[in-house]
Scaffold this motif. Structure first.
Motif, PDB file in Angstrom:
ATOM      1  N   ILE A  36       5.914  -6.251  -7.500  1.00 16.25           N
ATOM      2  CA  ILE A  36       5.882  -4.927  -6.809  1.00 16.25           C
ATOM      3  C   ILE A  36       6.614  -3.386  -6.437  1.00 16.25           C
ATOM      4  O   ILE A  36       6.457  -2.487  -6.723  1.00 16.25           O
ATOM      5  CB  ILE A  36       5.357  -5.441  -5.603  1.00 16.25           C
ATOM      6  CG1 ILE A  36       3.964  -5.666  -5.614  1.00 16.25           C
ATOM      7  CG2 ILE A  36       4.766  -3.737  -4.601  1.00 16.25           C
ATOM      8  CD1 ILE A  36       3.395  -6.496  -4.807  1.00 16.25           C
ATOM      9  N   LEU A  37       8.168  -3.556  -5.984  1.00 17.47           N
ATOM     10  CA  LEU A  37       8.939  -2.828  -5.676  1.00 17.47           C
ATOM     11  C   LEU A  37       9.671  -2.306  -7.238  1.00 17.47           C
ATOM     12  O   LEU A  37       9.843  -1.292  -6.979  1.00 17.47           O
ATOM     13  CB  LEU A  37      10.052  -3.177  -4.868  1.00 17.47           C
ATOM     14  CG  LEU A  37       9.662  -4.144  -3.680  1.00 17.47           C
ATOM     15  CD1 LEU A  37      10.751  -3.711  -2.953  1.00 17.47           C
ATOM     16  CD2 LEU A  37       9.005  -2.629  -2.540  1.00 17.47           C
ATOM     17  N   THR A  38       9.012  -3.102  -8.702  1.00 17.29           N
ATOM     18  CA  THR A  38       9.699  -2.477  -9.935  1.00 17.29           C
ATOM     19  C   THR A  38       8.856  -2.189 -10.814  1.00 17.29           C
ATOM     20  O   THR A  38       9.441  -2.188 -11.677  1.00 17.29           O
ATOM     21  CB  THR A  38      10.872  -3.848  -9.993  1.00 17.29           C
ATOM     22  OG1 THR A  38      10.572  -4.830 -10.294  1.00 17.29           O
ATOM     23  CG2 THR A  38      12.293  -4.679  -9.125  1.00 17.29           C
ATOM     24  N   HIS A  39       7.629  -2.366 -10.093  1.00 14.14           N
ATOM     25  CA  HIS A  39       6.402  -1.563 -11.279  1.00 14.14           C
ATOM     26  C   HIS A  39       6.422  -0.667 -10.585  1.00 14.14           C
ATOM     27  O   HIS A  39       6.493   0.223  -9.661  1.00 14.14           O
ATOM     28  CB  HIS A  39       5.445  -2.871 -10.892  1.00 14.14           C
ATOM     29  CG  HIS A  39       4.449  -2.076 -12.003  1.00 14.14           C
ATOM     30  ND1 HIS A  39       3.398  -1.635 -11.408  1.00 14.14           N
ATOM     31  CD2 HIS A  39       3.466  -3.538 -12.033  1.00 14.14           C
ATOM     32  CE1 HIS A  39       2.592  -1.925 -12.335  1.00 14.14           C
ATOM     33  NE2 HIS A  39       2.731  -2.568 -12.834  1.00 14.14           N
ATOM     34  N   ARG A  40       6.188   0.478 -12.144  1.00 19.84           N
ATOM     35  CA  ARG A  40       6.183   2.173 -12.777  1.00 19.84           C
ATOM     36  C   ARG A  40       4.814   2.486 -11.443  1.00 19.84           C
ATOM     37  O   ARG A  40       4.981   3.394 -11.111  1.00 19.84           O
ATOM     38  CB  ARG A  40       6.233   2.133 -13.598  1.00 19.84           C
ATOM     39  CG  ARG A  40       6.411   4.053 -13.396  1.00 19.84           C
ATOM     40  CD  ARG A  40       5.789   4.284 -15.131  1.00 19.84           C
ATOM     41  NE  ARG A  40       5.289   3.612 -16.240  1.00 19.84           N
ATOM     42  CZ  ARG A  40       4.430   4.265 -16.468  1.00 19.84           C
ATOM     43  NH1 ARG A  40       4.431   5.280 -15.868  1.00 19.84           N
ATOM     44  NH2 ARG A  40       3.037   3.511 -17.062  1.00 19.84           N
ATOM     45  N   VAL A  41       4.083   1.767 -11.494  1.00 24.10           N
ATOM     46  CA  VAL A  41       2.228   1.911 -11.027  1.00 24.10           C
ATOM     47  C   VAL A  41       2.679   2.265  -9.903  1.00 24.10           C
ATOM     48  O   VAL A  41       1.574   2.554  -8.607  1.00 24.10           O
ATOM     49  CB  VAL A  41       1.501   1.578 -12.344  1.00 24.10           C
ATOM     50  CG1 VAL A  41      -0.221   2.096 -11.337  1.00 24.10           C
ATOM     51  CG2 VAL A  41       1.387   2.329 -13.135  1.00 24.10           C
ATOM     52  N   LEU A  42       2.784   0.146  -9.335  1.00 20.77           N
ATOM     53  CA  LEU A  42       2.635   0.108  -7.860  1.00 20.77           C
ATOM     54  C   LEU A  42       3.505   0.951  -7.034  1.00 20.77           C
ATOM     55  O   LEU A  42       3.211   0.869  -6.015  1.00 20.77           O
ATOM     56  CB  LEU A  42       3.057  -1.745  -7.959  1.00 20.77           C
ATOM     57  CG  LEU A  42       2.395  -2.174  -8.384  1.00 20.77           C
ATOM     58  CD1 LEU A  42       2.492  -3.725  -8.536  1.00 20.77           C
ATOM     59  CD2 LEU A  42       0.370  -2.224  -7.884  1.00 20.77           C
ATOM     60  N   THR A  43       4.609   1.530  -7.194  1.00 21.90           N
ATOM     61  CA  THR A  43       5.148   2.383  -6.087  1.00 21.90           C
ATOM     62  C   THR A  43       5.098   3.482  -6.343  1.00 21.90           C
ATOM     63  O   THR A  43       5.626   4.655  -5.270  1.00 21.90           O
ATOM     64  CB  THR A  43       6.485   1.901  -6.679  1.00 21.90           C
ATOM     65  OG1 THR A  43       6.794   2.415  -8.192  1.00 21.90           O
ATOM     66  CG2 THR A  43       7.506   0.577  -6.390  1.00 21.90           C
ATOM     67  N   ARG A  44       4.312   3.952  -7.407  1.00 21.01           N
ATOM     68  CA  ARG A  44       3.825   5.242  -7.497  1.00 21.01           C
ATOM     69  C   ARG A  44       3.490   5.684  -5.842  1.00 21.01           C
ATOM     70  O   ARG A  44       3.885   7.310  -5.388  1.00 21.01           O
ATOM     71  CB  ARG A  44       2.203   5.688  -8.701  1.00 21.01           C
ATOM     72  CG  ARG A  44       2.144   7.418  -7.862  1.00 21.01           C
ATOM     73  CD  ARG A  44       0.967   7.678  -9.504  1.00 21.01           C
ATOM     74  NE  ARG A  44       0.653   9.061  -8.947  1.00 21.01           N
ATOM     75  CZ  ARG A  44      -0.519   9.195 -10.225  1.00 21.01           C
ATOM     76  NH1 ARG A  44      -1.229   8.258 -11.273  1.00 21.01           N
ATOM     77  NH2 ARG A  44      -0.641  10.491 -10.533  1.00 21.01           N
ATOM     78  N   TYR A  45       2.892   5.140  -4.936  1.00 24.65           N
ATOM     79  CA  TYR A  45       2.132   6.456  -4.295  1.00 24.65           C
ATOM     80  C   TYR A  45       3.002   5.501  -3.009  1.00 24.65           C
ATOM     81  O   TYR A  45       2.581   5.717  -1.851  1.00 24.65           O
ATOM     82  CB  TYR A  45       1.076   6.312  -3.880  1.00 24.65           C
ATOM     83  CG  TYR A  45      -0.066   6.627  -4.784  1.00 24.65           C
ATOM     84  CD1 TYR A  45      -0.145   7.794  -4.448  1.00 24.65           C
ATOM     85  CD2 TYR A  45      -0.598   5.881  -5.528  1.00 24.65           C
ATOM     86  CE1 TYR A  45      -0.657   8.872  -5.824  1.00 24.65           C
ATOM     87  CE2 TYR A  45      -1.491   6.633  -6.611  1.00 24.65           C
ATOM     88  CZ  TYR A  45      -1.755   7.770  -6.838  1.00 24.65           C
ATOM     89  OH  TYR A  45      -2.614   8.704  -7.572  1.00 24.65           O
ATOM     90  N   LEU A  46       4.526   4.878  -2.939  1.00 27.15           N
ATOM     91  CA  LEU A  46       4.699   4.282  -1.295  1.00 27.15           C
ATOM     92  C   LEU A  46       5.719   4.759  -0.913  1.00 27.15           C
ATOM     93  O   LEU A  46       5.725   4.820   0.174  1.00 27.15           O
ATOM     94  CB  LEU A  46       5.774   2.274  -1.922  1.00 27.15           C
ATOM     95  CG  LEU A  46       4.519   1.410  -2.070  1.00 27.15           C
ATOM     96  CD1 LEU A  46       5.330   0.413  -2.871  1.00 27.15           C
ATOM     97  CD2 LEU A  46       3.708   1.114  -1.526  1.00 27.15           C
ATOM     98  N   GLY A  47       5.435   6.004  -1.207  1.00 20.72           N
ATOM     99  CA  GLY A  47       6.747   6.773  -1.019  1.00 20.72           C
ATOM    100  C   GLY A  47       8.288   6.754  -0.648  1.00 20.72           C
ATOM    101  O   GLY A  47       8.889   6.558   0.487  1.00 20.72           O
TER     102      GLY A  47
END
Length: 201
Positions: A28-39
């Motif tokens: 999750i934390l290394t994924h370009r798309v999954l971190t897009r909206y995390l802040g």
């Protein structure tokens, strides 16, 4: 230790992290798309490893302020996402954080249920009065999820954080305990009452 009991909903359940969660958590934390909206910015593997170690240690911290839980499908202990609660240092307030589901997760479409389970725990066991959440204002899928979790819109915070080289506005929502409890479902009421089993209700 200050551990959260398993919180079971109709379409998913939440549990504390364990060591075997390292792989999907780091994904999750290394994924370009999954971190897009995390802040937060996308992490490299070493940074993700450090973040996992910090989150794994949360039940050992006193007083506990951070709750990062694994989202799992019914009948399966595999981490398919995360959901968090950050208790603020003043008042009786907390913020929902870090709702992320891995691509192809069987619980997709039910993310709001993770929020509701954690809110029931916060309003019940933790005795919180107010829980709030926010999302990037350009994340157009989130308002529906916020409403389904029982959160009401409040404000837009301008340029609250900077990621990917840009400042981002955040739309906020909140629920207060007396109102939220009136619309809680059977499983949520069991958590609010301090039960981890549905045969009490």
């Amino acid at each position: 230790m200050n551990r959260v009991p398993e919180l079971h909903g109709e379409h998913l359940w939440l549990r504390e992290l364990h060591a075997d969660d390292h792989g999907p958590f780091a994904r999750i934390l290394t994924h370009r798309v999954l971190t897009r909206y995390l802040g937060i910015e996308r992490m490299d593997p070493a940074q993700a490893h450090g973040a996992f170690a910090q989150n794994l240690a949360q039940p050992h911290v006193h007083p506990r302020r951070k709750y990062t839980l694994a989202v799992c499908a019914p009948g399966d202990d595999t981490l398919v996402g995360t959901m968090g609660l950050l208790v603020e240092d003043y008042g009786s307030n907390a913020m929902l954080t870090s709702l992320v589901l891995l691509p192809g997760a069987p619980v997709r479409g039910h993310g709001h249920e993770a929020g509701r389970l954690l809110m029931a725990y916060g309003f019940g066991h933790l005795g919180l009065h107010r829980i709030w959440a926010g999302h990037r204002s350009d994340h157009h899928h989130m308002p529906k999820l916020m409403h389904a979790a029982g959160l009401r819109p409040e404000a837009t915070l301008r340029e609250l954080f900077r990621t990917q080289g840009c400042w981002h506005d955040v739309t906020t929502y909140a629920a207060v305990a007396p109102e939220w409890k009136r619309q809680a479902g059977v499983r949520e009421l069991a958590i609010l009452d301090g039960s981890t089993r549905l045969d009490r209700v």
